[in-house]
Design a protein around this motif. Structure first.
Motif, PDB file in Angstrom:
ATOM      1  N   ILE A  97      73.769  35.735  27.424  1.00 31.04           N
ATOM      2  CA  ILE A  97      73.622  36.492  26.174  1.00 31.04           C
ATOM      3  C   ILE A  97      74.786  37.466  25.996  1.00 31.04           C
ATOM      4  CG2 ILE A  97      72.223  38.233  24.990  1.00 31.04           C
ATOM      5  CD1 ILE A  97      69.771  36.789  26.225  1.00 31.04           C
ATOM      6  N   LYS A  98      75.128  38.202  27.056  1.00 29.94           N
ATOM      7  CA  LYS A  98      76.225  39.176  26.969  1.00 29.94           C
ATOM      8  C   LYS A  98      77.545  38.508  26.624  1.00 29.94           C
ATOM      9  CE  LYS A  98      74.281  42.549  30.173  1.00 29.94           C
ATOM     10  NZ  LYS A  98      74.429  43.194  31.482  1.00 29.94           N
ATOM     11  N   ASN A  99      77.769  37.312  27.149  1.00 29.15           N
ATOM     12  CA  ASN A  99      79.031  36.615  26.907  1.00 29.15           C
ATOM     13  C   ASN A  99      79.130  36.032  25.502  1.00 29.15           C
ATOM     14  OD1 ASN A  99      80.031  37.122  29.468  1.00 29.15           O
ATOM     15  ND2 ASN A  99      79.172  35.255  30.312  1.00 29.15           N
ATOM     16  N   LYS A 100      78.001  35.729  24.892  1.00 30.18           N
ATOM     17  CA  LYS A 100      78.028  35.031  23.600  1.00 30.18           C
ATOM     18  C   LYS A 100      77.779  35.946  22.398  1.00 30.18           C
ATOM     19  CE  LYS A 100      76.658  30.857  21.368  1.00 30.18           C
ATOM     20  NZ  LYS A 100      76.474  29.478  21.552  1.00 30.18           N
ATOM     21  N   PHE A 101      77.020  37.016  22.583  1.00 28.66           N
ATOM     22  CA  PHE A 101      76.618  37.859  21.457  1.00 28.66           C
ATOM     23  C   PHE A 101      77.004  39.312  21.675  1.00 28.66           C
ATOM     24  CE2 PHE A 101      73.513  34.379  21.715  1.00 28.66           C
ATOM     25  CZ  PHE A 101      73.753  33.781  20.490  1.00 28.66           C
ATOM     26  N   ASN A 102      77.087  40.036  20.573  1.00 34.29           N
ATOM     27  CA  ASN A 102      77.377  41.466  20.618  1.00 34.29           C
ATOM     28  C   ASN A 102      76.056  42.232  20.679  1.00 34.29           C
ATOM     29  OD1 ASN A 102      78.798  43.849  20.561  1.00 34.29           O
ATOM     30  ND2 ASN A 102      79.008  43.875  18.343  1.00 34.29           N
ATOM     31  N   LEU A 103      75.325  42.009  21.755  1.00 34.45           N
ATOM     32  CA  LEU A 103      74.021  42.627  21.954  1.00 34.45           C
ATOM     33  C   LEU A 103      73.975  43.320  23.308  1.00 34.45           C
ATOM     34  CD1 LEU A 103      71.706  39.668  20.841  1.00 34.45           C
ATOM     35  CD2 LEU A 103      72.235  41.711  19.504  1.00 34.45           C
ATOM     36  N   SER A 104      73.208  44.394  23.377  1.00 31.65           N
ATOM     37  CA  SER A 104      72.896  45.005  24.666  1.00 31.65           C
ATOM     38  C   SER A 104      71.625  44.350  25.170  1.00 31.65           C
ATOM     39  CB  SER A 104      72.674  46.506  24.514  1.00 31.65           C
ATOM     40  OG  SER A 104      73.862  47.133  24.108  1.00 31.65           O
ATOM     41  N   VAL A 105      71.585  44.056  26.445  1.00 31.89           N
ATOM     42  CA  VAL A 105      70.433  43.346  26.994  1.00 31.89           C
ATOM     43  C   VAL A 105      70.160  43.835  28.417  1.00 31.89           C
ATOM     44  CG1 VAL A 105      71.866  41.410  27.730  1.00 31.89           C
ATOM     45  CG2 VAL A 105      69.446  41.048  27.398  1.00 31.89           C
ATOM     46  N   ALA A 106      68.851  43.994  28.738  1.00 35.46           N
ATOM     47  CA  ALA A 106      68.470  44.457  30.074  1.00 35.46           C
ATOM     48  C   ALA A 106      67.018  44.102  30.350  1.00 35.46           C
ATOM     49  CB  ALA A 106      68.651  45.967  30.188  1.00 35.46           C
ATOM     50  N   GLU A 107      66.696  44.003  31.629  1.00 36.51           N
ATOM     51  CA  GLU A 107      65.302  43.848  32.026  1.00 36.51           C
ATOM     52  C   GLU A 107      64.681  45.238  31.986  1.00 36.51           C
ATOM     53  OE1 GLU A 107      62.505  41.864  35.467  1.00 36.51           O
ATOM     54  OE2 GLU A 107      64.500  42.545  36.035  1.00 36.51           O
ATOM     55  N   VAL A 108      63.594  45.403  31.236  1.00 36.63           N
ATOM     56  CA  VAL A 108      63.031  46.736  31.028  1.00 36.63           C
ATOM     57  C   VAL A 108      61.644  46.939  31.629  1.00 36.63           C
ATOM     58  CG1 VAL A 108      64.381  47.179  28.946  1.00 36.63           C
ATOM     59  CG2 VAL A 108      62.146  46.088  28.746  1.00 36.63           C
ATOM     60  N   SER A 109      61.036  45.878  32.134  1.00 32.38           N
ATOM     61  CA  SER A 109      59.700  46.026  32.706  1.00 32.38           C
ATOM     62  C   SER A 109      59.450  44.921  33.734  1.00 32.38           C
ATOM     63  CB  SER A 109      58.660  45.957  31.596  1.00 32.38           C
ATOM     64  OG  SER A 109      57.369  46.216  32.102  1.00 32.38           O
ATOM     65  N   HIS A 110      58.484  45.156  34.599  1.00 30.39           N
ATOM     66  CA  HIS A 110      58.076  44.206  35.635  1.00 30.39           C
ATOM     67  C   HIS A 110      59.187  43.962  36.670  1.00 30.39           C
ATOM     68  CE1 HIS A 110      54.598  43.338  33.166  1.00 30.39           C
ATOM     69  NE2 HIS A 110      55.364  42.920  32.168  1.00 30.39           N
ATOM     70  N   GLN A 111      60.034  44.960  36.917  1.00 30.57           N
ATOM     71  CA  GLN A 111      61.129  44.760  37.863  1.00 30.57           C
ATOM     72  C   GLN A 111      60.657  44.440  39.277  1.00 30.57           C
ATOM     73  OE1 GLN A 111      61.102  47.390  35.689  1.00 30.57           O
ATOM     74  NE2 GLN A 111      63.123  47.626  34.789  1.00 30.57           N
ATOM     75  N   ASP A 112      59.491  44.925  39.659  1.00 25.43           N
ATOM     76  CA  ASP A 112      58.987  44.692  41.017  1.00 25.43           C
ATOM     77  C   ASP A 112      58.031  43.509  41.111  1.00 25.43           C
ATOM     78  OD1 ASP A 112      60.458  46.813  42.019  1.00 25.43           O
ATOM     79  OD2 ASP A 112      58.843  48.257  41.666  1.00 25.43           O
ATOM     80  N   ASN A 113      57.860  42.783  40.030  1.00 28.78           N
ATOM     81  CA  ASN A 113      56.983  41.620  40.011  1.00 28.78           C
ATOM     82  C   ASN A 113      57.860  40.368  40.063  1.00 28.78           C
ATOM     83  OD1 ASN A 113      55.394  39.392  39.045  1.00 28.78           O
ATOM     84  ND2 ASN A 113      53.912  40.877  38.255  1.00 28.78           N
ATOM     85  N   ARG A 114      57.648  39.505  41.028  1.00 27.39           N
ATOM     86  CA  ARG A 114      58.541  38.351  41.213  1.00 27.39           C
ATOM     87  C   ARG A 114      58.337  37.231  40.202  1.00 27.39           C
ATOM     88  NH1 ARG A 114      55.816  34.227  43.538  1.00 27.39           N
ATOM     89  NH2 ARG A 114      53.937  34.768  44.682  1.00 27.39           N
ATOM     90  N   THR A 115      57.246  37.288  39.419  1.00 26.57           N
ATOM     91  CA  THR A 115      56.984  36.193  38.481  1.00 26.57           C
ATOM     92  C   THR A 115      57.028  36.600  37.006  1.00 26.57           C
ATOM     93  OG1 THR A 115      54.597  36.528  38.628  1.00 26.57           O
ATOM     94  CG2 THR A 115      55.587  34.908  40.131  1.00 26.57           C
ATOM     95  N   LEU A 116      56.987  37.889  36.696  1.00 28.10           N
ATOM     96  CA  LEU A 116      57.003  38.335  35.305  1.00 28.10           C
ATOM     97  C   LEU A 116      58.241  39.163  35.014  1.00 28.10           C
ATOM     98  CD1 LEU A 116      53.316  39.464  34.655  1.00 28.10           C
ATOM     99  CD2 LEU A 116      54.445  37.412  33.817  1.00 28.10           C
ATOM    100  N   THR A 117      58.659  39.141  33.738  1.00 24.24           N
ATOM    101  CA  THR A 117      59.783  39.961  33.307  1.00 24.24           C
ATOM    102  C   THR A 117      59.624  40.315  31.845  1.00 24.24           C
ATOM    103  OG1 THR A 117      62.191  40.135  33.203  1.00 24.24           O
ATOM    104  CG2 THR A 117      61.251  37.993  32.661  1.00 24.24           C
ATOM    105  N   THR A 118      60.174  41.440  31.463  1.00 26.01           N
ATOM    106  CA  THR A 118      60.323  41.790  30.053  1.00 26.01           C
ATOM    107  C   THR A 118      61.778  42.164  29.856  1.00 26.01           C
ATOM    108  OG1 THR A 118      58.051  42.564  29.847  1.00 26.01           O
ATOM    109  CG2 THR A 118      59.600  43.304  28.174  1.00 26.01           C
ATOM    110  N   ILE A 119      62.407  41.464  28.927  1.00 30.52           N
ATOM    111  CA  ILE A 119      63.819  41.662  28.628  1.00 30.52           C
ATOM    112  C   ILE A 119      63.926  42.231  27.223  1.00 30.52           C
ATOM    113  CG2 ILE A 119      66.018  40.471  28.254  1.00 30.52           C
ATOM    114  CD1 ILE A 119      65.016  38.392  30.344  1.00 30.52           C
ATOM    115  N   ALA A 120      64.743  43.273  27.061  1.00 30.88           N
ATOM    116  CA  ALA A 120      64.981  43.860  25.747  1.00 30.88           C
ATOM    117  C   ALA A 120      66.408  43.567  25.322  1.00 30.88           C
ATOM    118  CB  ALA A 120      64.741  45.361  25.775  1.00 30.88           C
ATOM    119  N   MET A 121      66.553  43.214  24.047  1.00 32.81           N
ATOM    120  CA  MET A 121      67.874  42.967  23.461  1.00 32.81           C
ATOM    121  C   MET A 121      67.987  43.840  22.223  1.00 32.81           C
ATOM    122  SD  MET A 121      68.057  38.836  23.701  1.00 32.81           S
ATOM    123  CE  MET A 121      66.362  38.504  23.237  1.00 32.81           C
TER     124      MET A 121
END
Length: 89
Positions: free
Chosen positions: A28-52
């Motif tokens: 995403i960072k390489n293709k678009f002019n967007l900020s992106v990061a994992e914002v939740s569930h960092q300590d859970n090995r199976t779930l993630t929430t990514i914000a763009m």
């Protein structure tokens, strides 16, 4: 801004999860002019929430980039998108 909740398929450790997340974020960072990061569930090995987020004067352009970025995430190997929500401020 767009928040995407996803499940990491076949992850047995946080290291597996980081590999999948890093791959999706880098694409995403390489293709678009967007900020992106994992914002939740960092300590859970199976779930993630990514914000763009993007900033611009034309809502339609930002919306289009967010939609295309979501498509890239959906194509990321090992990541299943469960939910996506877009909000504008």
């Amino acid at each position: 801004m767009q928040e995407v909740t996803g499940r990491i398929i076949g992850s047995t450790s946080l290291k597996d999860k980081r590999r999948v997340i890093k791959s999706g974020l880098a694409r995403i960072k390489n293709k678009f002019n967007l900020s992106v990061a994992e914002v939740s569930h960092q300590d859970n090995r199976t779930l993630t929430t990514i914000a763009m987020a993007g900033v611009g004067s034309d809502k339609k352009i930002i919306e289009k980039e967010l939609k295309q970025a979501l498509c890239l995430l959906e194509e990321t190997e090992g990541l299943e998108v469960l939910e996506a929500a877009v909000t504008f401020v």
